[in-house]
Design an enzyme around this catalytic site. Sequence first.
Site, PDB file in Angstrom:
ATOM      1  N   LYS A  18      13.250 -13.461  22.602  1.00 29.83           N
ATOM      2  CA  LYS A  18      14.549 -14.136  22.463  1.00 29.83           C
ATOM      3  C   LYS A  18      14.374 -15.655  22.397  1.00 29.83           C
ATOM      4  CE  LYS A  18      16.134 -12.308  26.295  1.00 29.83           C
ATOM      5  NZ  LYS A  18      14.925 -11.542  26.720  1.00 29.83           N
ATOM      6  N   ARG A 125       1.815 -15.001  28.408  1.00 31.78           N
ATOM      7  CA  ARG A 125       2.676 -16.107  27.950  1.00 31.78           C
ATOM      8  C   ARG A 125       2.312 -17.407  28.670  1.00 31.78           C
ATOM      9  NH1 ARG A 125       9.083 -15.643  28.211  1.00 31.78           N
ATOM     10  NH2 ARG A 125       8.653 -15.132  30.378  1.00 31.78           N
ATOM     11  N   ARG A 158       4.876 -19.067  33.888  1.00 37.57           N
ATOM     12  CA  ARG A 158       6.116 -19.001  34.665  1.00 37.57           C
ATOM     13  C   ARG A 158       5.896 -18.228  35.958  1.00 37.57           C
ATOM     14  NH1 ARG A 158      10.993 -17.387  30.620  1.00 37.57           N
ATOM     15  NH2 ARG A 158      11.414 -15.966  32.335  1.00 37.57           N
ATOM     16  N   ARG A 169      11.546  -6.825  36.517  1.00 39.41           N
ATOM     17  CA  ARG A 169      12.520  -7.403  35.570  1.00 39.41           C
ATOM     18  C   ARG A 169      12.889  -6.377  34.499  1.00 39.41           C
ATOM     19  NH1 ARG A 169       9.231 -12.350  33.713  1.00 39.41           N
ATOM     20  NH2 ARG A 169      10.850 -12.668  32.158  1.00 39.41           N
TER      21      ARG A 169
HETATM   22  P1  AP5 Z   1       9.639 -15.133  24.598  1.00 37.83           P
HETATM   23  O1  AP5 Z   1      10.248 -15.629  23.338  1.00 37.83           O
HETATM   24  O2  AP5 Z   1       9.318 -16.123  25.667  1.00 37.83           O
HETATM   25  O3  AP5 Z   1      10.513 -13.891  25.172  1.00 37.83           O
HETATM   26  P2  AP5 Z   1      11.942 -13.858  25.855  1.00 37.83           P
HETATM   27  O4  AP5 Z   1      12.640 -12.652  25.313  1.00 37.83           O
HETATM   28  O5  AP5 Z   1      12.635 -15.169  25.726  1.00 37.83           O
HETATM   29  O6  AP5 Z   1      11.475 -13.558  27.346  1.00 37.83           O
HETATM   30  P3  AP5 Z   1      11.965 -14.142  28.740  1.00 37.83           P
HETATM   31  O7  AP5 Z   1      10.946 -13.663  29.746  1.00 37.83           O
HETATM   32  O8  AP5 Z   1      12.216 -15.614  28.669  1.00 37.83           O
HETATM   33  O9  AP5 Z   1      13.271 -13.366  28.909  1.00 37.83           O
HETATM   34  P4  AP5 Z   1      14.016 -13.093  30.177  1.00 37.83           P
HETATM   35  O10 AP5 Z   1      15.280 -12.609  29.612  1.00 37.83           O
HETATM   36  O11 AP5 Z   1      13.364 -12.211  31.174  1.00 37.83           O
HETATM   37  O12 AP5 Z   1      13.992 -14.504  30.951  1.00 37.83           O
HETATM   38  P5  AP5 Z   1      15.086 -15.628  31.159  1.00 37.83           P
HETATM   39  O13 AP5 Z   1      14.395 -16.915  31.086  1.00 37.83           O
HETATM   40  O14 AP5 Z   1      16.280 -15.395  30.305  1.00 37.83           O
HETATM   41  O15 AP5 Z   1       8.311 -14.328  24.190  1.00 37.83           O
HETATM   42  C1  AP5 Z   1       7.501 -13.730  25.177  1.00 37.83           C
HETATM   43  C2  AP5 Z   1       6.018 -13.878  24.789  1.00 37.83           C
HETATM   44  O16 AP5 Z   1       5.773 -13.100  23.626  1.00 37.83           O
HETATM   45  C3  AP5 Z   1       5.608 -15.317  24.436  1.00 37.83           C
HETATM   46  O17 AP5 Z   1       4.286 -15.534  24.876  1.00 37.83           O
HETATM   47  C4  AP5 Z   1       5.677 -15.362  22.894  1.00 37.83           C
HETATM   48  O18 AP5 Z   1       4.743 -16.298  22.362  1.00 37.83           O
HETATM   49  C5  AP5 Z   1       5.337 -13.916  22.539  1.00 37.83           C
HETATM   50  N1  AP5 Z   1       6.022 -13.424  21.354  1.00 37.83           N
HETATM   51  C6  AP5 Z   1       7.325 -13.653  21.008  1.00 37.83           C
HETATM   52  N2  AP5 Z   1       7.628 -12.983  19.875  1.00 37.83           N
HETATM   53  C7  AP5 Z   1       6.499 -12.304  19.511  1.00 37.83           C
HETATM   54  C8  AP5 Z   1       6.185 -11.399  18.435  1.00 37.83           C
HETATM   55  N3  AP5 Z   1       7.104 -11.052  17.512  1.00 37.83           N
HETATM   56  N4  AP5 Z   1       4.933 -10.879  18.383  1.00 37.83           N
HETATM   57  C9  AP5 Z   1       3.988 -11.199  19.317  1.00 37.83           C
HETATM   58  N5  AP5 Z   1       4.239 -12.054  20.358  1.00 37.83           N
HETATM   59  C10 AP5 Z   1       5.478 -12.594  20.453  1.00 37.83           C
HETATM   60  O19 AP5 Z   1      15.557 -15.315  32.664  1.00 37.83           O
HETATM   61  C11 AP5 Z   1      14.714 -15.569  33.772  1.00 37.83           C
HETATM   62  C12 AP5 Z   1      15.470 -15.243  35.058  1.00 37.83           C
HETATM   63  O20 AP5 Z   1      16.646 -16.077  35.167  1.00 37.83           O
HETATM   64  C13 AP5 Z   1      16.019 -13.808  35.160  1.00 37.83           C
HETATM   65  O21 AP5 Z   1      15.045 -12.903  35.648  1.00 37.83           O
HETATM   66  C14 AP5 Z   1      17.186 -13.993  36.140  1.00 37.83           C
HETATM   67  O22 AP5 Z   1      16.730 -14.114  37.462  1.00 37.83           O
HETATM   68  C15 AP5 Z   1      17.745 -15.344  35.715  1.00 37.83           C
HETATM   69  N6  AP5 Z   1      18.803 -15.249  34.692  1.00 37.83           N
HETATM   70  C16 AP5 Z   1      18.761 -15.736  33.421  1.00 37.83           C
HETATM   71  N7  AP5 Z   1      19.899 -15.452  32.759  1.00 37.83           N
HETATM   72  C17 AP5 Z   1      20.683 -14.757  33.635  1.00 37.83           C
HETATM   73  C18 AP5 Z   1      21.976 -14.161  33.526  1.00 37.83           C
HETATM   74  N8  AP5 Z   1      22.691 -14.210  32.387  1.00 37.83           N
HETATM   75  N9  AP5 Z   1      22.452 -13.512  34.606  1.00 37.83           N
HETATM   76  C19 AP5 Z   1      21.751 -13.448  35.773  1.00 37.83           C
HETATM   77  N10 AP5 Z   1      20.520 -13.989  35.938  1.00 37.83           N
HETATM   78  C20 AP5 Z   1      19.990 -14.637  34.863  1.00 37.83           C
END
Ligand code: AP5
Length: 212
Positions: A18, A125, A158, A169
């Site tokens: 994402k 990552r 992270r 998660r």
């Molecule tokens: P990346 O693009 O970083 O993936 P992502 O989907 O953004 O993953 P996140 O871990 O950031 O998502 P998340 O939803 O768990 O975390 P968030 O920060 O929102 O890609 C991942 C890896 O794969 C990278 O190394 C990249 O290079 C690689 N990659 C990407 N695309 C690829 C491809 N096509 N092929 C190969 N490799 C690829 O949330 C963190 C925390 O915040 C949550 O756990 C929660 O505690 C809190 N939080 C955030 N939002 C909320 C909410 N709305 N409500 C409640 N708590 C929340």
Amino acid sequence: MSPQLTRVALLGPPGAGKGTQAKRIVAETGLTHLSTGDILRDEVGRGTELGQAARGFMDRGELVPDGLIVDMIGGRIGDARSGFLLDGFPRTVAQAEALDRISPLDVVINIDLPREEVIARLTARRVCENCGRIYNLAFQPPEDPSTCAACGGRLCQRDDDREDVISHRYDVYENQTAPLIEFYRGRELLQEADGRMGSDAVFERVLEILGT
Ligand code: AP5
């Protein structure tokens, strides 16, 4: 981009890509990128009241309570008058219902990825602590695994990218966020992208959905 599709959300499990896609989409479309994870990490880093309240949930891989999240993001959505790309929000049905009251979405893009792939990606990552660029030591390795190729910043892991936390998660995603797939399918807003494809192929699919 289709002028009708300016209120967009990316859905999908942790590590689906994402954040990676969001950076490319906003560069292409000019939409405002609103990542609840990035905003929360910034609050934690600055030690704000919200950051202190959120930190424990994030470190354990649990969701931050809905009320805190909706208060945090609501104003930012209202300010993004020329359109927004939500990354990591909504994540529960209660958040989706709150979003409907603030600014209903035009389209939801679900990027799917199975658990094994999520764990493989997230343990490898690395993120630049200076510019936020996302790398992967397994799939898109930078020349120097400790330095950002774009700005020279330090590449970090992270806190929530430990294998036990990643697995939790994913469970949280399945229990609390995956129900949004049917929620938005029922509203005829859901579009699908296969997150197992390479980053360029996923991006092409997203642009096709957005009519860009
Ligand atoms: P990346 O693009 O970083 O993936 P992502 O989907 O953004 O993953 P996140 O871990 O950031 O998502 P998340 O939803 O768990 O975390 P968030 O920060 O929102 O890609 C991942 C890896 O794969 C990278 O190394 C990249 O290079 C690689 N990659 C990407 N695309 C690829 C491809 N096509 N092929 C190969 N490799 C690829 O949330 C963190 C925390 O915040 C949550 O756990 C929660 O505690 C809190 N939080 C955030 N939002 C909320 C909410 N709305 N409500 C409640 N708590 C929340």
